[in-house]
Each structure stands twice: as structure tokens, then as C-alpha cells.
Design a protein around this motif. Structure first.
Motif, short mmCIF file in Angstrom:
data_model
loop_
_atom_site.label_atom_id
_atom_site.label_comp_id
_atom_site.label_asym_id
_atom_site.label_seq_id
_atom_site.Cartn_x
_atom_site.Cartn_y
_atom_site.Cartn_z
N LEU A 306 29.86 44.68 66.48
CA LEU A 306 29.01 44.06 67.71
C LEU A 306 28.67 45.30 68.55
O LEU A 306 29.54 46.55 68.47
N SER A 307 28.15 44.42 69.20
CA SER A 307 27.86 45.66 70.79
C SER A 307 26.93 45.07 71.74
O SER A 307 27.14 44.35 71.54
N PRO A 308 26.82 45.86 72.29
CA PRO A 308 26.82 44.92 74.00
C PRO A 308 25.52 44.65 73.59
O PRO A 308 24.21 44.45 73.46
N PRO A 309 25.50 43.01 74.90
CA PRO A 309 24.19 41.80 75.29
C PRO A 309 23.02 42.91 76.04
O PRO A 309 22.83 44.21 76.10
N ARG A 310 21.66 42.16 74.98
CA ARG A 310 20.56 42.74 75.93
C ARG A 310 20.17 43.93 75.46
O ARG A 310 19.68 44.96 76.23
N ASP A 311 20.65 44.79 74.05
CA ASP A 311 20.57 46.00 73.49
C ASP A 311 20.08 46.04 72.20
O ASP A 311 20.64 45.95 71.30
N PRO A 312 18.95 45.56 72.30
CA PRO A 312 17.92 45.47 71.13
C PRO A 312 18.53 46.75 69.53
O PRO A 312 18.41 46.32 68.35
N GLN A 313 18.61 48.48 70.51
CA GLN A 313 18.34 49.10 69.33
C GLN A 313 19.82 49.14 68.63
O GLN A 313 20.44 49.54 67.41
N ALA A 314 21.15 48.38 69.74
CA ALA A 314 22.17 48.72 69.45
C ALA A 314 22.62 48.01 67.76
O ALA A 314 23.56 48.34 66.74
N LEU A 315 21.93 46.81 68.14
CA LEU A 315 21.79 45.49 67.57
C LEU A 315 21.38 46.23 65.52
O LEU A 315 21.66 46.41 64.85
N ALA A 316 19.97 46.67 65.89
CA ALA A 316 18.43 47.68 64.75
C ALA A 316 20.45 48.44 64.20
O ALA A 316 20.30 48.52 62.98
N GLU A 317 20.42 49.30 64.61
CA GLU A 317 21.71 50.16 65.18
C GLU A 317 22.65 49.90 63.59
O GLU A 317 23.03 50.40 62.62
N ASN A 318 23.42 48.27 63.75
CA ASN A 318 24.64 47.86 63.35
C ASN A 318 23.41 47.40 62.08
O ASN A 318 24.48 46.99 60.99
N LEU A 319 22.28 46.60 62.39
CA LEU A 319 21.82 45.97 60.42
C LEU A 319 21.29 47.37 59.29
O LEU A 319 21.58 47.42 58.78
N CYS A 320 21.23 48.32 60.75
CA CYS A 320 20.78 49.92 59.25
C CYS A 320 22.12 49.89 58.54
O CYS A 320 22.63 50.69 57.42
N ARG A 321 23.54 50.85 59.31
CA ARG A 321 24.53 50.74 59.30
C ARG A 321 24.89 49.31 58.33
O ARG A 321 25.84 50.24 56.44
N LEU A 322 24.63 48.40 58.09
CA LEU A 322 25.12 47.46 56.60
C LEU A 322 24.31 47.11 55.45
O LEU A 322 24.97 46.75 54.55
N LEU A 323 22.43 47.43 56.07
CA LEU A 323 22.11 47.46 54.63
C LEU A 323 21.77 48.99 54.03
O LEU A 323 21.73 49.08 52.80
N ASN A 324 22.58 50.06 54.83
CA ASN A 324 22.66 51.66 54.27
C ASN A 324 24.02 51.65 53.86
O ASN A 324 24.19 52.48 52.84
N ASP A 325 24.92 50.47 53.82
CA ASP A 325 25.93 51.05 53.14
C ASP A 325 26.59 49.17 52.67
O ASP A 325 27.46 48.67 53.39
N ASP A 326 26.56 48.52 51.41
CA ASP A 326 26.49 47.83 50.25
C ASP A 326 28.67 47.91 50.69
O ASP A 326 28.85 46.36 51.33
N ILE A 327 29.12 48.41 50.34
CA ILE A 327 30.48 48.55 50.69
C ILE A 327 30.71 48.05 52.00
O ILE A 327 31.89 47.21 51.78
N LEU A 328 30.64 48.48 52.85
CA LEU A 328 31.08 48.29 54.63
C LEU A 328 30.63 46.78 54.69
O LEU A 328 31.72 46.03 54.89
N ARG A 329 28.97 46.05 54.38
CA ARG A 329 29.31 45.33 54.40
C ARG A 329 29.81 44.37 53.32
O ARG A 329 30.05 43.21 54.23
N VAL A 330 29.84 44.76 52.18
CA VAL A 330 30.89 43.35 50.99
C VAL A 330 32.36 43.70 52.22
O VAL A 330 33.47 42.59 52.11
N ARG A 331 32.87 44.88 52.82
CA ARG A 331 34.41 44.22 52.92
C ARG A 331 34.32 43.53 54.78
O ARG A 331 35.26 42.60 54.31
N LEU A 332 33.45 43.93 54.97
CA LEU A 332 33.53 43.24 56.36
C LEU A 332 33.38 41.34 55.98
O LEU A 332 33.57 41.08 56.89
#
Length: 359
Positions: A306-332
């Protein structure tokens, strides 16, 4: 029991709040209740059109609604549910019954004035609708002398903030049809593909979602993205974003949700957030704004990011977290899918019946 729901319009296109009412109607008639859903052509709170284009557009819509009845193709409805289309939701057009539900702030103003013959009055609150009407007017409907069903924890808290007694409200989260929304593609074997609901409504945050994805695309050029929604494909949408207009249920489940590893929800506000929950049930990891409407099922770093509303950069950072860490993506994704199994329409309907029969 004879139960009536008053919707704020005709169901020409998919609307989450309408879907909730239709699901309740389906489950209530299956339990032997007599259910009517009333759809008005107009309501007195509708603002007057401004400008020639809006005047003609409004006149065209009213003409369509006068002459035609929608064919409900986007939601299955039990044939025992009575669909009633009326000029305006005034008492003379509403059947007598045991219980009547307002489902939006505009319909609450009508229901508040109904005679006792229409049934005991309840208010199904699915959002804090200050985006759709004057704040003072919307707030006043929360204080009407009718019991309230709120679909999310944050709406219960909003009611307390507005002075609604706790005993006058019941928190009943929405359900998910888990027979429709389920995993058909292994969570561990999914492509780098992000799906998102697109809407022209500003507070749905689609512009923020696109900006976030443009940032992510620079780091992951191979990223695939798919949007779906009720509007036609926007001309401004980047070519690398695939788009489905009004996809059938099977396409939504099989090709979009199960064909994605991540679902993105960039809304500024949500009552509960059905698409995010549906995507989780289908095995997507959820990246969402922290709107309050997702708190019933989305826990940061446990079942979603989750990230604050109206903050595209924060959304992008969370997307990159999952794309860089497949173990985290699968766990979530696995934790989110397991958690969402609690949210069934059978559970919600039983809670609704208990509340409306409790006196």
C-alpha cells in the motif's frame, strides 16, 4: 420478507455499487425472500445541465431511459428478482414491503420520506459520497433515522465521526463470488504483467496509474500491461498498454486476472474496492493506494503493498519491489488469496438478514 432496494439509476454499464445490490438480491431470493430492485429515470438532486452539449446529452439519456430498458449483460440476476423501472423513486412507484434500503445519498433522501407501508428503513452505505453531492447534504443523510449497513471499517469510523450511534450501524463487508473468481493459472508461473481497471472518473486515479507504469516501464522494458473498463480505449493511452472494453466475465477472470501477476489499484478513494479483491481471489499480488476501502482485506506487507493516494512514484516503487522480488510477489499473492476466501456473499447475506431482523 418483502425487501426493496432503491438504486440511483438504470444499470446501463457495470457499476460496483449496483453489483453489490444485485448479489444481495440473488442470495436473498435464494433464501425465499421477495426482492424488488427499483431503478429511477431521474432524481430531484440531479444537477441541471450546463451548456448546449450537456443539454442535448441529458435529453438523449432521458429519451433512451424513457423508451428502453437495459439488458443486464454484465451481471447475472436470478429471474425471481423483480426489476422495476420508474420515473422517480417517490413512494407511489415503490411497492409496499417489510424492509426498504436506500443505496446512495440521493435515494436516502427519498426513502426517509416513505410511509411505514414501504417497510422499515435501512441505508446501505457503500462510500462517503461527497464526490457526488454537497458535503452537508451527504452528511445529513447519515443522520437520518434509519439503520445503516456500511461495507467497510473506515465507513463505520466515518459514521462515528459524523455522530451516528454505533448501535445504529453494522459493518458488513462485501462478498466475492469465489466460484467465478478463482485461480486457474499457477501463481508461481505468471508473466510480468500488470492489470488495472481504467475509468474516466478522476478519483479512480487512472492518470496516476499510467504515470506509475510509465516509470516502471523504463526499468522493466519487457513489462506487459493490460487495462479494462467501460469507456472506449482512450486515444492518449500508450500503445504498449493492452485494453479491453467491457470484457465478458470469462475474459476478465481467465485472460486478465489469471493472466497477470500483479493488480494495480490507483484510486484516491474507494468504498471497498471490488476489482482488487476479485484480482486477489484470482491470484494477483495487489499494489494499491491506501484508500481505507481496501483495509478490510489488504494489509501492507502481508497481503498487499500500500502507498498514499495521488502518489504515482510510490505506486511505481511498490510495483518495482514485486517485479524485482518474485518470492515477495508470490508470498503476497498466496496470502491475499487465502485471506479473501473469508469474504463470501453467503456470509454477507446471513449478516444482513441478522441485522434487519434484530429489531
Amino acid at each position: 420478507m418483502r425487501i426493496t432496494f432503491i438504486l440511483p439509476g438504470y444499470p446501463w454499464r457495470p457499476v460496483g455499487g449496483y453489483r453489490v445490490v444485485y448479489e444481495y438480491a440473488n442470495h436473498l431470493v435464494a433464501k425465499g425472500h421477495d426482492v424488488t430492485v427499483v431503478h429511477p429515470r431521474k432524481m430531484r438532486q440531479t444537477p441541471r445541465p450546463v451548456g448546449l452539449y450537456q443539454v442535448f446529452r441529458t435529453a438523449a439519456k432521458r429519451g433512451r431511459d424513457f423508451l428502453l430498458r437495459p439488458k443486464l449483460e454484465w451481471q447475472w440476476l436470478d429471474p425471481r428478482v423483480k426489476m422495476v423501472y420508474v420515473r422517480e423513486p417517490i413512494a407511489q412507484y415503490v411497492p409496499d414491503g417489510d424492509v426498504v434500503f436506500a443505496t446512495a445519498w440521493q435515494t436516502a433522501e427519498y426513502v426517509a420520506k416513505y410511509p411505514l407501508s414501504k417497510g422499515r428503513k435501512f441505508y446501505l452505505i457503500q462510500a462517503y459520497e461527497i464526490w457526488g453531492g454537497p458535503k452537508a447534504q451527504v452528511d445529513a443523510t447519515w443522520r437520518f433515522p434509519m439503520k445503516k449497513v456500511v461495507i467497510a471499517k473506515w465507513l463505520f469510523e466515518k459514521g462515528l465521526e459524523l455522530g451516528v450511534p454505533a448501535e445504529e450501524m453494522r459493518h458488513i463487508p462485501n462478498g466475492i463470488d469465489l466460484k467465478k473468481f478463482h485461480i486457474t493459472t499457477d501463481i508461481t508461473n505468471r508473466p510480468r504483467r500488470v492489470s488495472m481497471l481504467y475509468s474516466n472518473t478522476e478519483w479512480k486515479g487512472s492518470v496516476d496509474g499510467i504515470r506509475a507504469l510509465e516509470v516502471v516501464k523504463k526499468e522493466f522494458p519487457e513489462l506487459r500491461t493490460v487495462f479494462f473498463g467501460t469507456p472506449s480505449r482512450p486515444a492518449s493511452l500508450p500503445d504498449w498498454i493492452e485494453y479491453y472494453k467491457n470484457p465478458p466475465q470469462e475474459t476478465l477472470v481467465e485472460e486478465i486476472y489469471n493472466g497477470s501477476s500483479i493488480f494495480l489499484c490507483p484510486s484516491w478513494t474507494e468504498g471497498w474496492g471490488l476489482p482488487g479483491a476479485e484480482a486477489m481471489a484470482c491470484g494477483c499480488a495487489l499494489v494499491s493506494t491506501d484508500t481505507g476501502g481496501v483495509h478490510d482485506y489488504a494489509i501492507h506487507n502481508e497481503t498487499a503493498l500500500l502507498s498514499p493516494p495521488r502518489d504515482p512514484q510510490a505506486l511505481a516503487e511498490n510495483l518495482c519491489r514485486l517485479l524485482n522480488d518474485d518470492i515477495l510477489r508470490v508470498r503476497l499473492a498466496e496470502a491475499g488469496c487465502a485471506n479473501i476466501q473469508y469474504f463470501t456473499w453467503d456470509r454477507a447475506t446471513e449478516a444482513l438478514l441478522e441485522f434487519i431482523t434484530s429489531g
